[in-house]
Design an enzyme around this catalytic site. Sequence first.
Site, PDB file in Angstrom:
ATOM      1  N   THR A 103      49.667  51.753  27.173  1.00  0.00           N
ATOM      2  CA  THR A 103      49.466  53.002  26.440  1.00  0.00           C
ATOM      3  C   THR A 103      50.762  53.785  26.357  1.00  0.00           C
ATOM      4  O   THR A 103      51.141  54.284  25.283  1.00  0.00           O
ATOM      5  CB  THR A 103      48.382  53.859  27.119  1.00  0.00           C
ATOM      6  OG1 THR A 103      47.172  53.106  27.198  1.00  0.00           O
ATOM      7  CG2 THR A 103      48.127  55.143  26.334  1.00  0.00           C
ATOM      8  N   PHE A 109      45.583  59.308  31.835  1.00  0.00           N
ATOM      9  CA  PHE A 109      46.249  58.298  31.021  1.00  0.00           C
ATOM     10  C   PHE A 109      46.285  56.933  31.674  1.00  0.00           C
ATOM     11  O   PHE A 109      46.715  56.793  32.823  1.00  0.00           O
ATOM     12  CB  PHE A 109      47.706  58.707  30.754  1.00  0.00           C
ATOM     13  CG  PHE A 109      47.857  59.883  29.856  1.00  0.00           C
ATOM     14  CD1 PHE A 109      47.957  59.729  28.489  1.00  0.00           C
ATOM     15  CD2 PHE A 109      47.880  61.165  30.391  1.00  0.00           C
ATOM     16  CE1 PHE A 109      48.084  60.828  27.653  1.00  0.00           C
ATOM     17  CE2 PHE A 109      48.010  62.271  29.567  1.00  0.00           C
ATOM     18  CZ  PHE A 109      48.109  62.102  28.193  1.00  0.00           C
ATOM     19  N   ASP A 110      45.871  55.929  30.907  1.00  0.00           N
ATOM     20  CA  ASP A 110      46.303  54.574  31.223  1.00  0.00           C
ATOM     21  C   ASP A 110      47.809  54.557  30.996  1.00  0.00           C
ATOM     22  O   ASP A 110      48.324  55.269  30.131  1.00  0.00           O
ATOM     23  CB  ASP A 110      45.609  53.581  30.296  1.00  0.00           C
ATOM     24  CG  ASP A 110      46.226  52.208  30.377  1.00  0.00           C
ATOM     25  OD1 ASP A 110      46.182  51.614  31.471  1.00  0.00           O
ATOM     26  OD2 ASP A 110      46.775  51.744  29.364  1.00  0.00           O
ATOM     27  N   VAL A 111      48.522  53.765  31.760  1.00  0.00           N
ATOM     28  CA  VAL A 111      49.986  53.770  31.670  1.00  0.00           C
ATOM     29  C   VAL A 111      50.532  52.516  31.003  1.00  0.00           C
ATOM     30  O   VAL A 111      51.238  52.583  29.994  1.00  0.00           O
ATOM     31  CB  VAL A 111      50.614  53.949  33.078  1.00  0.00           C
ATOM     32  CG1 VAL A 111      52.131  53.884  33.003  1.00  0.00           C
ATOM     33  CG2 VAL A 111      50.162  55.274  33.693  1.00  0.00           C
TER      34      VAL A 111
END
Length: 237
Positions: free
Chosen positions: A18, A13-15
């Site tokens: 996102t 995951f991009d954090v």
Amino acid sequence: MNKSLPEFKYMTFDVVGTLIDFEGGLKACLAEIAAETGSEIDGERALSLYREARYSDDADLFPDDLVRVYLAIAPKLGLPNDRKYGERLRDSAKSWKGFADSAAALAELAKDYRLVAMTNARRWAFEFFEKELGNPFHAAFTADDTGTEKPDPAFFEKVFDYVASEGHSKDDILHVAQSQYHDIGVSRKLGLTNCWIERRHAQKGYGGTIEPAEFTAPDYHFTSMAGLADAAAAARA
């Protein structure tokens, strides 16, 4: 044909953008400074100015770079050109909120996948983000850990090496992100299956995220993390 969601072992995951609402956090902090100093700002214009300033050749790691960014954009927004406000903008990252669906979706996905964070933020900031999200991650990689930032393929290679150390490969990863520029385009070039969370689906433009040179059609596409979690649950049923 895309791999089905149950076939993946990892979701990376991009954090920021996102899972964590950095645009909302930036606009809120800048609006507070404006109100305290007797002015108002246009939030979308502030994001546009932020984007222009953030992606310059002398940029520092995020969110430390927000001090420099603030000093660059403050005159254009009619805000005081004072370093203390830049430091306040930087430190606001400690209280940025997750999107309303982020924590619950991650908690559901963590039941069936190993969740790995991949953020261009520094480790100190990620520790606040992770707590806000309910500490759902199996592993996490920050700019401090990789020595680089996405979309540099070297960032992804660090994660591939980690997954390999657990006996798996990039074919076992679904990469989930909102940024076409930082994540979706490069993940496609590296042979990853990807999932675009189109957080700005109801808004024009790319907001605080740099516009990609070209649009990459994702393998999976949802407008929320809840949509991904629901699809994963339906695919398992």
